[in-house]
Write a protein that holds these residues in place. Structure first.
Motif: not given
Length: 140
Positions: A130-133, A136-138
């Motif tokens: 969740i944190i990685d995704s 990546e969105k940021k």
């Protein structure tokens, strides 16, 4: 009965569901994981990182259970003469009861240890994803 473990048993269940032309999303284990994912997705990133740190601590701290159980024999070793005299009294079967109790306790603690580590690892992986995704969105 199979000694291949939970992963193989889960695979067999998935295969059986596919053979019956049912959807895998209704499998109890996957529903449970989806509920965990949904919950963690509802938490902001800062607090999710705090939860992640706590989960890492829990995963690393669960090793104390087998350590305590395996250290018990050393304690008994200190008093081995007295313990042998007590357990192996003439006509006594206390040694059998003692051995059974110790083996059951040892087995349960090992199972508990690995289950707790597995659950902690599941939560850690979900939180990491969740944190990685979100990171990546940021960037996008």
């Amino acid at each position: 009965m199979s000694f291949r473990g939970d992963a193989h048993r889960f695979y067999v269940e998935l295969r059986n569901v596919a053979k019956r032309n049912e959807t895998v999303k209704d499998i109890k284990e996957l529903v449970e994981v989806q509920e965990i994912v949904s919950f963690y997705q509802s938490i902001d990133t800062f607090n999710l990182k705090l939860i992640y740190y706590r989960m890492v601590k829990e995963k690393n701290g669960s090793g104390i259970i087998p350590l305590l159980v395996t250290s018990v024999p050393w304690f008994f070793f200190l008093f081995s003469k007295q313990l042998q005299e007590f357990l192996f009294q003439e006509g006594s079967s206390l040694w059998l009861l003692f051995s059974f109790f110790y083996l059951v306790t040892l087995s349960l603690s090992i199972v508990l240890h690995f289950r707790e580590k597995a659950w902690a690892e599941l939560h850690i992986k979900i939180i990491q994803n969740i944190i990685d995704s979100r990171n990546e969105k940021k960037k996008s």
